[in-house]
Structure formats: C-alpha cells, structure tokens
Motif scaffolding. Structure first.
Motif, mmCIF file in Angstrom:
data_model
loop_
_atom_site.group_PDB
_atom_site.id
_atom_site.type_symbol
_atom_site.label_atom_id
_atom_site.label_comp_id
_atom_site.label_asym_id
_atom_site.label_seq_id
_atom_site.Cartn_x
_atom_site.Cartn_y
_atom_site.Cartn_z
ATOM 1 N N SER A 26 11.051 2.426 59.003
ATOM 2 C CA SER A 26 11.400 3.441 58.001
ATOM 3 C C SER A 26 12.879 3.386 57.651
ATOM 4 O O SER A 26 13.719 3.034 58.471
ATOM 5 N N ALA A 66 13.121 8.318 53.999
ATOM 6 C CA ALA A 66 13.119 9.640 54.611
ATOM 7 C C ALA A 66 13.473 10.704 53.585
ATOM 8 O O ALA A 66 12.856 11.768 53.518
ATOM 9 N N PHE A 82 7.174 5.775 54.508
ATOM 10 C CA PHE A 82 7.947 6.450 55.552
ATOM 11 C C PHE A 82 7.027 7.250 56.462
ATOM 12 O O PHE A 82 7.102 7.171 57.673
ATOM 13 N N GLU A 141 6.433 6.611 60.477
ATOM 14 C CA GLU A 141 6.746 7.634 61.474
ATOM 15 C C GLU A 141 5.519 7.959 62.315
ATOM 16 O O GLU A 141 5.589 8.090 63.525
ATOM 17 N N SER A 174 14.335 12.096 60.669
ATOM 18 C CA SER A 174 13.949 10.710 60.417
ATOM 19 C C SER A 174 14.514 9.825 61.515
ATOM 20 O O SER A 174 15.172 10.297 62.435
#
Lengths: 264, 382, 467, 239
Positions: free
Chosen positions: A110, A115, A122, A126, C281
């Motif tokens: 990613s 993000a 993404f 994840e 993230s």
C-alpha cells in the motif's frame, strides 16, 4: 550445499577497540547454526554488522550471493534477512498486531496516496496484511485475542514470541535470533526451542542464534561458531566444539560436561 | 598507599593551560583564515585595501571575540552540567542568565541612586561589580533550584519530550514574569547598566606599523575585567567538578543515578546542586553580559542561551572542557563574522547574518561530529 | 469517536439517546440566541465554543454529532457573522491554526520529531504569494521605503488558486530541505536545530531586502492581492438583502470574510481527512514505529530516511497551503508573524489538545487561538476602558489610570503559553483529548505486566545506528 | 533467636497501578546466604529494590537489624548498612576501576579504613588490581561483575544484596562468580541475599531459599530441601 550467508574477513572497530576481528562465517541454506562466546566477545556486533546497523571496516558480507556491505538495514531486510534483539525491542506502545504489521512493511504494497484516496487496492492490501499478521500470531503460539493488546503489557515470554512473529512478517529467508531464550524458565525455553526448529522445518528459514544456554545450543545447532575477543576461535558440530580445548578454556570451563544443564 | 589524594595545584593549572591553548589555538586559526581570505580578495577590490582594513580591525575583533567566548563558555557550562546529570536540555537556562542580569543591574542602579557609584575608583568599582555578579549568581542559582524542584522534578522518568516541553514552558513563563515585574515596578520592561568607574579607559599594549601608519593596540579595562572573571569562574568550576567530593558525586550521578543512590549519594540533592551551580554561573554571565552590552530586557536570555547551547554541543555536550572550547570558538567566529561579513561582501550581507552563521555551524557539527569536538564515545550511557 | 461513549462521565450521560440529542440541540440554539442578542459578547463566543466541544464529547452517534456540529459551524457562525464579522475572523484564524497544528502533529505527534521552527513553513507559503501576488517584483532593485507606485500587479489575482498547490509544494520542499541535514539527529538536538532553522527563515525574511529586495525587510510586503470573488457574491441585490438582515451595510469586504472563513474550513476539512487516513495506514504505522524505536523499525525494513522526510514534507505541506491563504487574507506579510512565539504557540495547541490526537489538536488550536486573539484582547480592552475612569484597583488602592500600559494582558501571551505547557506536562501530558494510543497506555492491564515494569529501566537502546 | 539482619514483613510494592509484590515476608540471619528464586517477572528484583529503598512499599515493613527502614531514602539505607549490587551491574563506565571502588566507599572519610577495605577487595578480586587504571566500561562482563561486587564490599555492609550476578555471563565465569560468593561467606562471613535465575547454582551456595511467584512467596526452606523438592525441580531446575 549452498551458502546463504557468507562473511569474509569481516572487521569492525570502535575507536581503538577491535570488536570483530577478521571473522569468517559460512551459513548453509536451510541450516540451524549458533554463535557462542563469552559476554562482550563481539557476537551482537557481528549481528549488527550483518544486518547493516554497523558498516564493517573491512571484509565482505554476501547474502544470497550478493554483497550487502554498505546496504541500508531496511534494504537488507527487504532482501530477506530479519532479526530479533537481545533485549526485546518491540514497539511498546503499539498493539501486537501493529507490531507484526510493521514487520510486514516491505511486503505490504500500500502507498500513501492509496491511503489518502482510500483506493480499493489500498483496502485490499491492508486487509491481507492484517490476516497474514493474525496468522503469524497463531503460528508462533500466541492466543488469537492478543492482537489488540499493547505490546508492553505482555509478559516476557510472549514478547519474545511477538518479536519472532514480527520478524517472520517480512518473509525472511534467514532469521537471526539474538539470545532468544534469555530470561525464560526451562519450560518456556523448551517450547521456544521447538518453535525455532519449526521455522526451519516447516518454513525452510535458515536460523542463526546467539545463545548462552548450552542446552539449547547443543540441542538444536547443526554447526556452532565460537567467538572470543572478536575472533572466531573454533567452529564445528556440537560434539566437536564441546571437546575443543580452546573453547573449554575460553568459554565453557573445566566442568563443561557437567554444567551443560541450564546455564544461561 | 593513599589512593584518594588529589593534587589541587594540578587541578587548577590543568584547566588554565587548556583554556590558554583553546584561546590561542582558535584565535590563530580563525585569524589566519580571515587574513587568507583578505589576501585572496584584495585584487578584486579597488575601493579599499581590504587587507589593511582587516588588519586594523583585527586586535579589537579578537578581544571582542574572546570576551564573548568567555560568556558563552560560562553559560554553556550550565547546559553541559544539567545535560550531564539528566540528559535533558534545560531550555530555560537563558532565562536564568536574564534573571541574574536583572538582579545585578538592579543592584547597581540602586547603588547609583545612593550616589556611591559616581565617585568609585577602579578598586571600589571592582568591588561593586563583584557584588553585582555575586547577587546575580545567588538569584539565578536560587531560581534554577526552584525551577528544578517545581517544574522538572515531577517529570523525572517521563518520556524525553515531556521535560523538554516543560522547559520551553518555563522559559516563556520566566520571560513574561520578569516583564511583568519590571512593568509593574518601573513602568517599562528594560533596564540599562549604569555607567561608572574607569572601565571604558584603555590599557595601551603596543603599536604596530602598517604602511607607515602607526596603529595602537589597546584593551579596555572592561574587557580585561570580563576575561579575569571568566578565567576565575571556569577554573573554579573545573576544580569543583574534578577535585572535590561533590564533583565526584555529580559525575557518578551523571553516569547512573540508581547506582549512585546505592553508593549512598543523595541523588535529588546532587541534581539540585547541579542546577544551583549551573544557574549561578548563568547568573554571573548575565551580569557580565549586561556590563558588556548595557541593556537588559526579559527576552535577552534567548540568544545567548541558544548560542551557548551551540557552544556546548560544539565542544561535546556533557563535557566541561568541551564547553570552554566550544564557547571560545563560537565567540571568535561570531565576532569575526560580525566584523568581516559586510566588508568582504561589499555590504551585501550585514552583521545580522552572524546568527545564521552560528546555526550553520551547529548543524554542521551535529551532522559530521554529533559528539562534538571533544566529546568521546565513552561517556554514553549504557 | 465512539470510544468516548464508553468512558463518558455522569454529566455527559444526560446527552445520550434521542432526548440527549434534543438537549444538545437546545443548548446550541440557546447559545445562538445569546449570540444574536449581543454579537460582541465574549461570553457568548465562549459558550458557542463550549457547545462545539460538548457536541464532540456527548454519547451520540457520529452522524448526529456531525450534523449538530455542521449546524453550528456552517449556519450559526456565518449567520451571526453577518452582524459581527469578528466571529468569522476568529473562525478563519481557528481554521488556519488548526491546520498548522495538524501539520505539526504529523511531525511531532505521529513521527515523534520535535520541530520548534514549524512556523517557517507557514512563512514559506505566505511569502510565496506575498512576492508573486503583490508588486514586490517591480521593486526588486529598490531598497525599502523608496517605492514608486505602480498601477498594475504583475500577475492576475486568480493566480491565487494556482499558488495554493504551489505553496504546498514549496513548503513540502522546504520540509525536505530541512529534513535532510537533521535526519540523523535525535530528540533534543533536533528540537534545537529546527528552532535554529525557524530563526534563520525569520532572519532571512528580515534581511533579504538587500542585495536584492525580495522580502522588503522588516516593513513587510503589502498590498497583496486577494482572489477575485465570483460575480454572484458581489451582486448588489444580494448585498442589499444581506445588509437588511444584518442591520448594517454589507460590502464586498464583508463578503471576503465569509469567503475566507469557508475556504479555511474547506482546507481544514481536507487536512483532517488526510491526516486521519495517513495515521491509519502503513505510513502512519511506520511513523509510530520510528518514534518508538528507530533501530528496531529499520531492522523491520522501514526506511528511516524516507519515513522521516515524508513526515517533514507532509507536515510542512499543510501549512504551506494555509500560508498562501493567510497572505491573501491579511493582504500584508511581515517577519513579525513568524517568530519563535508563533512556533511555540502551535506546539502548545498540539500539546494541549493531545499529541497524536486529531480531534484533540483541532480543539487545542481553537482554545489557544481564542486565548490569543479573543480572550486576552478582550481583557486588554476591558483594562483600557477601566483606565479611562477614575476608579481604583480594589485592595491595592492604585488608580486604574496609573496602571502602566505595559501590563496589558495581550502582551503576556508567553506567560500563558508557558504556564499551560508546564501544567499540562505535569498533570496531563496526554492532552485534553488523548490519542487512542495514549489512552490505551493509561488503561494497561495489571497482572503479568509486572515484569515489563521491572525491566523497563534496564532496556536501554544500547545500539546506535551507524548510518 | 537473635534479631535477623534483614526482615521483610508483608511487603506490598506497586509500579503505578501494577501490584508487583503482594505481601512478601522473609528474613536473613547474620552470616547466612539466602537466595530468592523465581521466574522472570516474579518480583525478585523488585524485592531487592524495595529493600534498598529504590522503590517504596505501599504496605508492610522492612527492618534492618530490627530498625524499620521502610520510609528511609536509599542513600540513608546505604549508610545504615545495606549494599546492593544491582542487576546489570551498574558499573560507572567512565570511571576507572579505582574510582568505581572509591564510589563504593563514598560515605567513608577515614583514609586508613579505606585502605584496609580496598586491600580486602583486591585480595578477593586480584583481577581488579591488575585493571586498576582501566575504565569500568572497557572491562569484560565478568570483570564488571567482580567490580560491582567489590564495590559493594567497599561499603562493608551488614548485608549484601546480589541481583542476578550470573546474568549474561559465560558458563566459565558463572562458575567463578559462584565460587567467589561461597568464599565471601566462608572466609569473610558476609551476609548475602542472592537473587538468581540460575536456581541450580544459587541453591548450591545458599543456606536457605525462598521461591517467589508473581509477587508472593510460595515456598521456603533450606537449600538442600529445595534441591529435592519435586515442584522446584520441575519449575526451576529443568531436569
């Protein structure tokens, strides 16, 4: 027999002190080896030099056929080498799962843009990373619910396991374990030893340990290298090392045979 | 065998010798570089003889640099000592300097109002200055101890950012506290160092001949006095740290607090004393600073504080000798850059850039030699 | 957000359920009413702020909270702003500083890199538009104060829109330029060097009026263009209607108040979304990891250099955009705005709100901005009006008019910042609205954690990075 | 029975919210070596730190020679006669061996007595005399442990607390350290409270032992009894 890690005349100095002195080391692919030696002999410095935290002053280090001298530590990890630390260096204020996810850094595709924009790619990356982390958690023998705990709240033995799971998340070909059973009681040590063997047998990962516990070292290693004052003084199978006169003098002591029980 | 004997003579002579070497060494190197630049630039300039101008200014620039260097060195000691024991940059150290300066200046203003300063001869004037310095030391030292007790001690053991941020808070709080006090009492927030005594007079050293023009090299009494104060303080501190029981306790607390406690040392007391000493030195430097630059205001501590920190880092933070060297180098560099930047660049860059120059040096040092010029790797904590 | 509902105290519990939502709405309406009664009342403004804070904390679904908050921010403030434009001005400044604080929070809160010169990036954005959006380009050969007046600007005003992304790029670039040399520095050293960097930028702004005049020195650059307003906003008919509502004449300048308020909110909103998403993230995890233990992070494959540089660049980018906006809003830029005090005041916002906590940081920014531009100013005004009268200070007996003007509360920002920093560090270092992580730290389990406490002192980062 | 040198009565110690010691009681008599065994995190080091005042118990009493030292600060406790050789040795790395030993006698102002003590230390640890001018940080692990114990002896304490003296040492050195501990008792009559991971070796030198599990004493007796207790053997001796 192919060699995955090769040290040629590696020397590391700190000021006037020669911490590692022209050490040669060959680790066979798929083997379990140990590096032993008195405290302060330079074992951890060797690990730090291999993983790129220190740059060797002389000599060459080849990993998987390619020289890694001067390569940044994160690049070396990306090449497939990972480690644990003598004094457990987890990210204390991150959860167990987050710790493992950081270990998966080089294997998670990613990006920052992904993000920010919440792209489908993404989300998928994840999600996959999370599942993989969860799987690793179970693999090293930790209970499922542990993922959301802060790493600092775990007992010592479990922290050691999280550290191994974190290292495994980078999908290494070679794992370096620095005193992985230090501070464990005999039962914990035994189950940890089983785990190390599993890493090699199930996952085909080459394992290198620094260890003081002779029971672990003698029981698990196929080859042992003995370091004293920064130099390699002996190398061989456990049986060879155990009877080597220099090793007994420098390290094991006269009662080597009898004290091989539980001396960490 | 008597293992525990210290040679006091050696403990005084050694720092003195070091100090002399530092001053001479850095002065020679920096002068040489400047002169070389002047020689190189000479053919490009038709307006002035740049070499001659450089030489004419040189003695004064050197003296300015050395006096400034002493002040930086004295202030840097406070940073270095506190950093040594707590591994913490006491951001508010510049404010201790400022409080010390105000205390000294207030005393002299009061004395002046009593009419005792006007008539002071050199000897008596020295007494008054010394009194002012001592008062500055007491006030700043006391303030440092109080600050440690109220703001820093509760934070011991917290993550490193926490005390640092609190120290920034202390710095701001103290600045405005002084501003408030001064404003409430005097109606305005700055004060001026009263003029008295024969300090402005010059002592002729020698005359040099330059292209047939005689140039007098003289040194102000003021500068001599600043240098004497600086030497005394630096030597005294070195003696205290290296040769006394207290110094030994300070050094061991700096290395390992828990173990020091297990040796029977009262760690809290030693930390408080370290603040006291550092603060007192800062206060003394504050009075000297006021003496040198005349004006004191609540924000005056910031720049010398920052510069002295730079000096401490330059020399190797945690090292007392390093702070002396760093202070000297920085003082000289600054005085040289203030004097010559403008001349060498035809006025394009003025003396204002000397601060940028100082920060540039700080960054360069931290990048290439983070342990500083004299800092060894052996002092790192395990 | 929902995590708050679980730890709600008794007072906030009355705002739960449909009845509670109604209660909150009533409170909001009440505040609005007060504001319309006396648009100039400081108390009413503080109550409005308290209503916003309350809405954040009450145990309601996020959608309900969002709706209530939007009602206040998007309807009530502009409506009351018609009668008292100062409210819009406060709103705009809160948006500006909240964005800056969020940017600093990326650097300090997420990545753990203490930056004491953060305002420099704001200055970069502001000076960028100040230079290209004014007539400074014509004056480049003239020292300050000797200006000839020109009729035209070198670039059209709508270029403002172009300069917002340019400001972002320039500030991010500056972030990287600062980041490079300081990559290897830790904690306190980094703090001092960034402080030095901030000072360098200020000194440059002060002195780059020679050899060529880029910044016009201490006098600053003015006038700076504002972006052109769309036709329909300056339509005389609309202005007339608004004037009628407001009970005072509304001109194009007032419209700019609304314009900047909403534009500021928009940028703030985008910033919040970006910061949130990054935090959750891979990059956000990398930041936390290097903050916790950089050696271990690197050993896990986190590239130290790039991760730190992205933190600097992204953190700086936010303030670059706001710098451009701010220059346009003020039409004037001078070095004074970019002092160390300004950098510290942004740090205070982050600390007060809660390091690493996005809602906390926004709230911290609001509180500090209110303190700076509203509360202290109001107190100063109060004081100066007392000074006009013949009364004496109670207890002291000194006539108010003898009180030195040097004692104006507005001059003592540093005092309050300092006090706030110290008290926060001693009593609540995790801030008003702690980050999730900090909260977890406080609720650690008992039981087997003994060991960790026991060995904590002995785990020392004894290995240093060679590179 | 005469007053024990050291006595802990129902001591409770906390780290913040964490209840680390949950009522520890133990005694150490004059001239005895008593060992405290237990797994990592059981609270062994916490017990020593509570005794020497680095941690303050929230409840219970610590008595030295019959006097309560529960709320005495650590530097006073040292003065009263407790020497604590901490885990990880705590050698001052930038001080020489001699200076480290001097720190052990920080409170002592009598030069003759100082010389007597340091002679004794060099008698026990001749290696330290060879290294006298070397910086503490440059010693090997085993030498540092010797220095730490020697420094403890410079205090000439009524009781010496040893925290994991074998930690991180090679088997050869572990043996040497335990020999020294035995000699200290036999030749100098030193009273010792020993905390060890290496239960096997600790029980070999000790007179009595306590087993500590998650902050509580779960077992106590003579070292010989312990060596043959099936529970101890299973959990700590790993045979």
């Amino acid at each position: 027999m192919s060699v995955i890690l090769e040290l040629n005349k590696v020397t590391k100095r700190f000021g006037g002190l020669v911490a590692v002195n022209a050490v040669d080391l060959r680790i066979a692919t798929g083997s379990i080896s140990s590096v032993i030696g008195p405290n302060g002999a330079g074992k951890t410095t060797i690990f730090n030099t291999i993983t790129g935290i220190y740059r060797p002053d002389e000599g060459d280090i080849r990993f998987d056929g390619q020289t890694i001298v001067g390569m940044r530590p994160d690049r070396i990890t990306a090449q497939g080498m990972c480690r644990t630390f003598q004094n457990i260096r987890l990210f204390h204020n991150m959860t167990v799962l987050e710790n493992i996810l950081v270990g998966a850094h080089t294997k998670t595709p990613s990006t920052a843009w992904g993000a920010v924009l919440r792209t489908r790619q993404f989300k998928r990356a994840e999600e996959e990373a999370r599942q993989e982390a969860q799987r690793l958690l179970l693999y090293v023998g930790l209970p499922r619910g542990l993922g959301d705990q802060l790493a600092r709240n775990l007992p010592y033995g479990q922290q050691r396991r999280v550290e191994i799971a974190r290292a495994l998340a980078s999908k290494p070909k070679l794992i370096l374990l620095d005193e992985p059973t230090a501070g464990m009681n005999p039962q914990e040590t035994e189950s940890a030893t089983r785990l190390f063997r599993k890493l090699r047998d199930d996952l085909g990962i080459t394992v290198v340990l620094i260890e003081h516990d002779m029971k672990v070292v003698m029981g698990i290693s196929e080859r042992i290298s003995v370091i004293d004052y920064g130099q390699k003084i002996a190398e061989g199978t456990p049986a060879e090392v155990r009877t080597d006169q220099r090793v007994i003098e420098a390290y094991l002591g006269r009662h080597a045979e009898s004290t091989i029980i539980s001396m960490h | 065998m008597h293992l525990r004997r210290v040679n006091p003579f050696k403990e005084i002579l050694r720092p003195l010798g070091q100090l002399l070497i530092f001053i001479a060494g850095s002065a020679v190197v920096i002068s040489a570089i400047t002169l070389l630049l002047a020689v190189l630039l000479r053919p490009t300039r038709s307006d002035i003889d740049i070499l001659q101008v450089t030489l004419v200014l040189l003695p004064q620039v050197l003296i300015d640099g050395i006096t400034l260097g002493f002040m930086y060195a004295i202030i840097a000691m406070g940073y270095t000592m506190v950093y040594g024991v707590l591994e913490f940059i006491n951001f508010a150290h510049g404010e201790f300097v400022m409080f010390g300066a105000f205390a000294g200046v207030e005393l002299l203003i009061w004395l002046n109002a009593q009419g005792v300063l006007k008539t002071a001869e050199l000897g008596l004037a020295l007494v008054w200055i010394t009194l002012a310095v001592l008062l500055g030391m007491v006030v700043a030292g006391g303030l440092a101890v109080t600050t440690e007790r109220l703001a820093y001690r509760p934070l011991r053991g917290a993550p490193r950012l926490v005390p640092l941020i609190a120290a920034i808070g202390v710095s701001f709080l103290l600045q405005d506290t002084m501003r408030f006090l001064q404003s409430a009492i005097n109606g305005d927030f700055y004060r001026t160092f009263p003029e008295f005594g024969p300090f402005a007079q010059r002592l002729m050293l020698f005359t040099v001949n330059l292209d047939g023009r005689p140039i007098d090299v003289a040194i102000q009494y003021k500068a001599i006095m600043l240098i004497v104060f600086g030497v005394v303080m630096l030597v005294a501190l070195n003696y205290l740290v290296n040769a006394t029981r207290l110094g030994k306790a300070i050094r061991s607390v700096a290395q390992d607090q828990k173990t020091a406690a297990l040796m029977g040392i009262d760690v809290n007391r030693i930390i408080a004393l370290t603040f006291l000493i550092g603060g007192a030195l800062g206060g003394a430097a504050g009075v000297l600073w006021a003496f040198r630059f005349t004006r004191v205001d609540p924000y005056m501590g910031f720049i010398p504080g920052l510069k002295a920190f730079t000096a401490a880092v330059l020399g190797g933070i945690g090292s007392i000798v390093g702070a002396m060297l760093g202070g000297m180098v920085l003082g000289l560099l600054e005085s040289f850059s203030a004097a010559y930047f403008s001349i060498f660049s035809r006025g394009a860059f003025g003396a204002e850039y000397k601060d940028i120059f100082a920060f540039g040096i700080l960054i360069l040092v931290l990048i290439f030699r983070p342990q500083g010029l004299l800092g060894g790797k052996t002092t790192q904590k395990a | 957000m929902s995590a708050h509902a679980t730890s709600t105290n008794r007072f906030l519990r009355i705002f739960g359920g449909p009845f509670g939502a109604l209660l909150a709405l009533l409170y909001a309406v009440g505040v609005t009413y007060l504001l319309t009664l006396d648009p100039r009342s400081l108390l009413a403004r503080l109550l409005l702020f308290s209503a916003l804070a309350l809405i954040y904390f009450i145990p309601q679904r996020p959608a309900v909270k969002f709706l209530l908050g939007a009602l206040l921010v998007l309807m009530v403030v502009p409506a009351v702003g018609l009668r008292n434009p100062f409210l819009l001005e406060i709103g705009f400044q809160v948006a500006v500083f909240a964005t800056l604080a969020l940017g600093l929070n990326v650097v300090v809160g997420f990545a753990g890199l203490l930056d004491l010169g953060y305002i420099a990036f704001f200055a970069v954005g502001a000076y960028l538009w100040a230079f290209f959006g004014s007539q400074q380009i014509w004056h480049i050969d003239e020292p300050p104060g000797t200006f000839t007046v020109y009729a035209t600007f070198p670039f059209p005003a709508w270029w403002f829109w172009l300069f917002i992304p340019l400001g972002i790029l320039a500030a991010a670039g500056m972030g990287i330029i600062l980041g490079f040399p300081v990559l290897r520095l830790r904690g306190d050293y980094l703090a001092i060097v960034t402080l030095g960097f901030g000072e360098v930028i200020r000194v440059l702004a002060n002195n780059l009026d020679k050899p060529i005049n880029l910044t016009n020195g201490p006098q600053g650059i003015t006038p700076i263009q504002r972006p052109p307003l769309p036709e329909f906003l300056t339509n005389p008919a609309l202005l007339a209607t608004l004037s009628q509502w407001a009970g005072r004449p509304i001109n194009a300048n007032d419209i700019y108040g609304f314009f900047f308020y909403f534009l500021g909110l928009l940028i703030l909103g985008v910033t919040i979304i970006i910061a949130r998403r990054l935090d959750r993230s891979k990059l956000g995890r990398s930041w936390t990891a290097i903050r916790e233990d950089d050696v271990a992070a690197v050993a896990m494959g986190v590239p130290l250099r790039r991760t730190k540089l992205t933190a600097f660049a992204i953190g700086a980018a936010f303030s670059g955009a706001m710098g451009v906006l701010y220059a346009a809003n003020r039409t004037f830029v001078s070095p004074e705005t970019f002092s160390l005090t300004a950098s510290i005041s942004i740090l205070v916002m982050v600390i007060l709100g809660g390091l690493g906590s996005i809602p906390g940081v926004v709230m911290g920014a609001a509180v500090v901005t209110l303190l700076n531009i509203d509360i202290l100013q109001s107190l100063s005004l109060q004081l100066s009006s007392l000074r006009q009268g013949a009364d004496s200070i109670p207890l002291l007996g000194i006539p108010w008019k003898n009180l030195p003007t040097q004692l104006d509360p507005a001059r003592y920002q540093r005092f309050f910042f300092g006090l706030l920093l110290i008290l926060m560090m001693i009593f609540r270092p995790e801030g008003m609205v702690p980050a999730e992580r900090a909260r977890l730290e406080l609720h650690e389990d008992e039981g087997e954690a003994i060991l960790n406490a026991e060995i904590e002192g002995d785990i020392a980062p004894d290995e240093k990075l060679a590179d | 029975m005469s007053t024990p040198v050291l006595e802990l009565a129902d001591v409770h110690t906390y780290y913040g919210k964490i209840h680390a010691l949950k009522g520890v009681s133990l005694t150490v008599g004059k001239g005895e070596i008593v060992t405290l065994i237990g797994s990592n995190g059981a609270g062994k080091s916490t017990t020593l730190r509570t005794i020497s005042g680095l941690l303050r118990p929230r409840q219970g009493d610590v008595r030295l020679n019959g006097r309560s030292i529960t709320s005495t600060p650590p530097h006073k406790i040292v003065e009263m006669g407790i020497g604590h050789v901490p885990e990880g040795r705590g050698v001052f790395p930038a001080l020489t061996v001699l200076e480290n030993l001097e720190m052990g006698a920080f409170l002592l102002r009598n030069d003759a007595e100082f010389n007597r003590r340091i002679e004794l230390v060099f008698q026990v640890f001749p290696r330290l005399l060879e290294r006298i001018e070397q910086k503490g940080g440059t010693l090997s692990g085993g030498e540092q442990q010797m220095l730490a114990i020697g420094r403890g002896l410079m205090q000439q304490p009524d009781i010496l607390l040893l925290d994991e003296p074998s930690m991180g040492l090679a088997p050869l050195l572990v043996e040497e350290i335990f020999n020294i501990i035995r000699r200290l008792k036999e030749e100098h009559g030193t009273t010792i409270l020993l905390v060890e991971q290496n239960a096997q070796a600790a029980l070999q030198v000790a007179d009595r032992a306590y087993v500590l599990e998650t902050g509580r004493i779960t077992l106590s007796g003579t070292a010989q009894e312990m060596l043959h207790d099936p529970k101890v053997v299973a959990a700590y001796l790993g045979l």
